[in-house]
Scaffold this motif. Structure first.
Motif, PDB file in Angstrom:
ATOM      1  N   GLY A   1       0.824  -1.212   0.000  1.00 56.04           N
ATOM      2  CA  GLY A   1       0.000   0.000   0.000  1.00 56.04           C
ATOM      3  C   GLY A   1       0.852   1.254   0.000  1.00 56.04           C
ATOM      4  N   GLN A   2       1.925   1.189   0.831  1.00 59.11           N
ATOM      5  CA  GLN A   2       2.819   2.340   0.877  1.00 59.11           C
ATOM      6  C   GLN A   2       3.490   2.551  -0.474  1.00 59.11           C
ATOM      7  OE1 GLN A   2       5.440   1.414   4.121  1.00 59.11           O
ATOM      8  NE2 GLN A   2       3.921   1.980   5.725  1.00 59.11           N
ATOM      9  N   ILE A   3       3.908   1.379  -1.096  1.00 61.56           N
ATOM     10  CA  ILE A   3       4.545   1.496  -2.417  1.00 61.56           C
ATOM     11  C   ILE A   3       3.565   2.073  -3.426  1.00 61.56           C
ATOM     12  CG2 ILE A   3       5.494   0.152  -4.327  1.00 61.56           C
ATOM     13  CD1 ILE A   3       6.713  -1.716  -2.207  1.00 61.56           C
ATOM     14  N   LYS A   4       2.333   1.534  -3.409  1.00 62.20           N
ATOM     15  CA  LYS A   4       1.323   2.065  -4.335  1.00 62.20           C
ATOM     16  C   LYS A   4       1.090   3.560  -4.089  1.00 62.20           C
ATOM     17  CE  LYS A   4      -1.299  -2.133  -5.377  1.00 62.20           C
ATOM     18  NZ  LYS A   4      -2.632  -2.781  -5.323  1.00 62.20           N
ATOM     19  N   MET A   5       1.038   3.919  -2.781  1.00 60.66           N
ATOM     20  CA  MET A   5       0.800   5.350  -2.449  1.00 60.66           C
ATOM     21  C   MET A   5       1.977   6.206  -2.919  1.00 60.66           C
ATOM     22  SD  MET A   5      -1.272   7.549  -1.227  1.00 60.66           S
ATOM     23  CE  MET A   5      -2.431   6.510  -0.358  1.00 60.66           C
ATOM     24  N   ALA A   6       3.208   5.713  -2.648  1.00 61.24           N
ATOM     25  CA  ALA A   6       4.386   6.476  -3.073  1.00 61.24           C
ATOM     26  C   ALA A   6       4.453   6.567  -4.586  1.00 61.24           C
ATOM     27  CB  ALA A   6       5.631   5.821  -2.519  1.00 61.24           C
ATOM     28  N   THR A   7       4.130   5.393  -5.237  1.00 62.60           N
ATOM     29  CA  THR A   7       4.140   5.394  -6.704  1.00 62.60           C
ATOM     30  C   THR A   7       3.107   6.369  -7.245  1.00 62.60           C
ATOM     31  OG1 THR A   7       4.815   3.053  -6.693  1.00 62.60           O
ATOM     32  CG2 THR A   7       3.881   3.915  -8.724  1.00 62.60           C
ATOM     33  N   HIS A   8       1.932   6.355  -6.618  1.00 62.75           N
ATOM     34  CA  HIS A   8       0.871   7.278  -7.074  1.00 62.75           C
ATOM     35  C   HIS A   8       1.296   8.728  -6.858  1.00 62.75           C
ATOM     36  CE1 HIS A   8      -3.151   8.697  -8.026  1.00 62.75           C
ATOM     37  NE2 HIS A   8      -3.149   9.399  -6.861  1.00 62.75           N
ATOM     38  N   ASN A   9       1.931   8.960  -5.692  1.00 66.67           N
ATOM     39  CA  ASN A   9       2.378  10.329  -5.421  1.00 66.67           C
ATOM     40  C   ASN A   9       3.441  10.761  -6.430  1.00 66.67           C
ATOM     41  OD1 ASN A   9       0.636  10.577  -3.241  1.00 66.67           O
ATOM     42  ND2 ASN A   9       2.168   9.813  -1.777  1.00 66.67           N
ATOM     43  N   LEU A  10       4.393   9.872  -6.692  1.00 68.60           N
ATOM     44  CA  LEU A  10       5.417  10.190  -7.696  1.00 68.60           C
ATOM     45  C   LEU A  10       4.789  10.394  -9.067  1.00 68.60           C
ATOM     46  CD1 LEU A  10       8.274   7.699  -6.668  1.00 68.60           C
ATOM     47  CD2 LEU A  10       8.265  10.190  -6.382  1.00 68.60           C
ATOM     48  N   TYR A  11       3.836   9.519  -9.357  1.00 68.39           N
ATOM     49  CA  TYR A  11       3.151   9.624 -10.654  1.00 68.39           C
ATOM     50  C   TYR A  11       2.438  10.965 -10.777  1.00 68.39           C
ATOM     51  CZ  TYR A  11      -0.116   8.398 -14.417  1.00 68.39           C
ATOM     52  OH  TYR A  11      -0.839   8.379 -15.585  1.00 68.39           O
ATOM     53  N   VAL A  12       1.802  11.369  -9.672  1.00 65.00           N
ATOM     54  CA  VAL A  12       1.104  12.678  -9.682  1.00 65.00           C
ATOM     55  C   VAL A  12       2.109  13.807  -9.818  1.00 65.00           C
ATOM     56  CG1 VAL A  12      -0.290  14.270  -8.314  1.00 65.00           C
ATOM     57  CG2 VAL A  12      -0.864  11.821  -8.390  1.00 65.00           C
ATOM     58  N   LEU A  13       3.252  13.659  -9.122  1.00 60.15           N
ATOM     59  CA  LEU A  13       4.284  14.695  -9.211  1.00 60.15           C
ATOM     60  C   LEU A  13       4.833  14.794 -10.632  1.00 60.15           C
ATOM     61  CD1 LEU A  13       6.241  14.145  -5.869  1.00 60.15           C
ATOM     62  CD2 LEU A  13       4.726  16.051  -6.440  1.00 60.15           C
ATOM     63  N   VAL A  14       5.000  13.605 -11.262  1.00 61.72           N
ATOM     64  CA  VAL A  14       5.516  13.609 -12.643  1.00 61.72           C
ATOM     65  C   VAL A  14       4.556  14.343 -13.553  1.00 61.72           C
ATOM     66  CG1 VAL A  14       6.021  12.152 -14.640  1.00 61.72           C
ATOM     67  CG2 VAL A  14       6.927  11.534 -12.377  1.00 61.72           C
TER      68      VAL A  14
ATOM     69  N   LEU B   1       1.650   0.685 -14.779  1.00 59.95           N
ATOM     70  CA  LEU B   1       1.718   1.746 -15.797  1.00 59.95           C
ATOM     71  C   LEU B   1       2.311   3.023 -15.200  1.00 59.95           C
ATOM     72  CD1 LEU B   1      -1.725   1.223 -17.609  1.00 59.95           C
ATOM     73  CD2 LEU B   1       0.563   0.575 -18.417  1.00 59.95           C
ATOM     74  N   GLN B   2       1.909   3.295 -13.965  1.00 64.35           N
ATOM     75  CA  GLN B   2       2.454   4.484 -13.298  1.00 64.35           C
ATOM     76  C   GLN B   2       3.955   4.341 -13.112  1.00 64.35           C
ATOM     77  OE1 GLN B   2       0.223   4.939  -9.697  1.00 64.35           O
ATOM     78  NE2 GLN B   2      -1.699   5.441 -10.753  1.00 64.35           N
ATOM     79  N   LEU B   3       4.414   3.118 -12.722  1.00 66.04           N
ATOM     80  CA  LEU B   3       5.850   2.885 -12.543  1.00 66.04           C
ATOM     81  C   LEU B   3       6.583   3.051 -13.872  1.00 66.04           C
ATOM     82  CD1 LEU B   3       5.870  -0.158 -10.054  1.00 66.04           C
ATOM     83  CD2 LEU B   3       6.632   2.178  -9.589  1.00 66.04           C
ATOM     84  N   ASP B   4       5.972   2.567 -14.938  1.00 65.69           N
ATOM     85  CA  ASP B   4       6.612   2.753 -16.249  1.00 65.69           C
ATOM     86  C   ASP B   4       6.775   4.242 -16.576  1.00 65.69           C
ATOM     87  OD1 ASP B   4       6.809   0.032 -16.568  1.00 65.69           O
ATOM     88  OD2 ASP B   4       4.917  -0.165 -17.698  1.00 65.69           O
ATOM     89  N   LYS B   5       5.711   5.016 -16.331  1.00 69.38           N
ATOM     90  CA  LYS B   5       5.794   6.461 -16.577  1.00 69.38           C
ATOM     91  C   LYS B   5       6.865   7.097 -15.705  1.00 69.38           C
ATOM     92  CE  LYS B   5       2.531   6.998 -19.680  1.00 69.38           C
ATOM     93  NZ  LYS B   5       2.800   7.539 -21.018  1.00 69.38           N
ATOM     94  N   ILE B   6       6.896   6.697 -14.423  1.00 69.73           N
ATOM     95  CA  ILE B   6       7.889   7.254 -13.502  1.00 69.73           C
ATOM     96  C   ILE B   6       9.279   6.877 -13.946  1.00 69.73           C
ATOM     97  CG2 ILE B   6       8.725   7.155 -11.127  1.00 69.73           C
ATOM     98  CD1 ILE B   6       5.797   6.757 -10.261  1.00 69.73           C
ATOM     99  N   GLN B   7       9.449   5.581 -14.343  1.00 69.68           N
ATOM    100  CA  GLN B   7      10.768   5.125 -14.793  1.00 69.68           C
ATOM    101  C   GLN B   7      11.219   5.896 -16.029  1.00 69.68           C
ATOM    102  OE1 GLN B   7      10.883   0.997 -15.851  1.00 69.68           O
ATOM    103  NE2 GLN B   7      13.117   0.941 -16.016  1.00 69.68           N
ATOM    104  N   SER B   8      10.303   6.085 -16.932  1.00 73.52           N
ATOM    105  CA  SER B   8      10.654   6.849 -18.151  1.00 73.52           C
ATOM    106  C   SER B   8      11.020   8.290 -17.814  1.00 73.52           C
ATOM    107  CB  SER B   8       9.471   6.815 -19.128  1.00 73.52           C
ATOM    108  OG  SER B   8       9.770   7.568 -20.280  1.00 73.52           O
TER     109      SER B   8
END
Length: 321
Positions: free
Chosen positions: A251-264, A282-289
């Motif tokens: 959940g924390q990872i999903k939340m952090a990923t979502h937060n990073l995704y929103v920041l991106v 998909l969010q991780l892919d966007k963040i990674q890119s």
């Protein structure tokens, strides 16, 4: 006159029925001396009476045999006279002579048989005399017991004669024997029941031992099961705890990923696509890119650190428009 076979049967029957000692029906080992004495007196009287009768009969038989012998002798003499007188006639009648000789020989054989019977009867008389002597000796021997019974009658007024004492004794002895038989039967029954009880106790002990062994085995199996259950309970608790931690971490990872995704997307100043709002991969892919591009930019910035203008142009590149 009785024949030789009839005389044998007569003496045999008389000897068996009268002269032999007649024993009572009950076992002689259990008779009292007084009873034996009375029996011996009665038997002796019967033997003496039978001997007297036998002597008279024997005398009559001897007279008859003597008369028969005399008659045979007279016949033999007469026959000889006739033989001498009719010698010529006898020679002519061989067959008649042969028959006469056979008849004479038969009578002579009969006389010899009678002589043997007389000798046998004399021997039997001697044997009977010995029996009488033995009986008299036994009577003398048992006289002491008769005197004892007479003295007992003097001190026991409830009995009138020896026979009553003997009858009373026999009744008591029979009662004692019946009680002994009953006791033996009861002892046999008790022993049989004891054996059955011992066998039953042994079977029950074996059954109890078997049940105790089975109980110990089941108890051990129960303890092993409880230990196994405790181990799996601990494992289940550990799994639940790990799952909870993993779930929290996820959940924390999903939340952090979502937060990073929103920041991106905020950084890119773009609207988040609806299909990517709940897809963490998909969010991780966007963040990674984005991180990859950002890393390349940083490397370019460091490479061209002295030139700020080109760096600004790179930031305003249409790649992020």
């Amino acid at each position: 006159m009785a024949r030789a076979g009839d005389m044998d049967d007569y003496f045999k029957t008389t000897f068996e029925d009268k002269l032999l000692v007649k024993m009572p029906d009950r076992n002689s080992d259990h008779l009292t001396p007084a009873t034996k004495l009375l029996e011996k007196r009665r038997e002796t009287a019967e033997v003496e009476q039978a001997l007297g009768t036998q002597k008279e009969e024997f005398s009559m038989k001897m007279e008859a045999l003597q008369q028969r012998r005399d008659e045979l002798e007279r016949k033999e003499v007469k026959l000889k006279e006739q033989l001498f007188r009719f010698d010529a006639f006898v020679k002519e009648s061989d067959l008649k002579r042969s028959r006469a000789l056979k008849k004479t020989k038969g009578e002579q054989d009969l006389c010899k048989q009678k002589d043997k019977d007389i000798q046998r009867l004399q021997e039997e008389i001697l044997k009977l005399s010995e029996v009488v002597n033995n009986q008299q000796a036994q009577i003398s021997k048992y006289t002491l017991y008769q005197k004892f019974m007479d003295r007992v009658l003097e001190f026991t007024p409830e009995f009138d004669e020896s026979r009553e004492i003997i009858t009373r004794y026999e009744a008591l002895r029979q009662t004692r024997d019946d009680l002994l038989k009953t006791e033996i039967t009861n002892q046999d029954t008790i022993e049989s029941e004891r054996a059955k009880l011992a066998k039953f106790i042994e079977d029950m002990n074996n059954e109890i031992l078997h049940c105790n062994n089975e109980l110990a085995r089941l108890q051990t199996k129960l303890e092993d099961g409880e230990n196994e259950a405790m181990k799996w309970d601990s494992e289940w608790t550990r799994i639940q705890t790990t799952a909870a931690k993993k779930t929290l971490l996820l959940g924390q990872i999903k939340m952090a990923t979502h937060n990073l995704y929103v920041l991106v997307y905020k950084h890119l100043k773009k609207k988040i696509p609806p299909q990517e709002s709940g897809e963490t991969l998909l969010q991780l892919d966007k963040i990674q890119s984005f991180v990859k591009d950002l890393t390349e930019i940083v490397h370019e910035i460091k490479r061209h650190e002295s030139a700020s203008a080109p760096n600004m142009q790179l930031l305003a590149s249409p790649r992020y428009n």
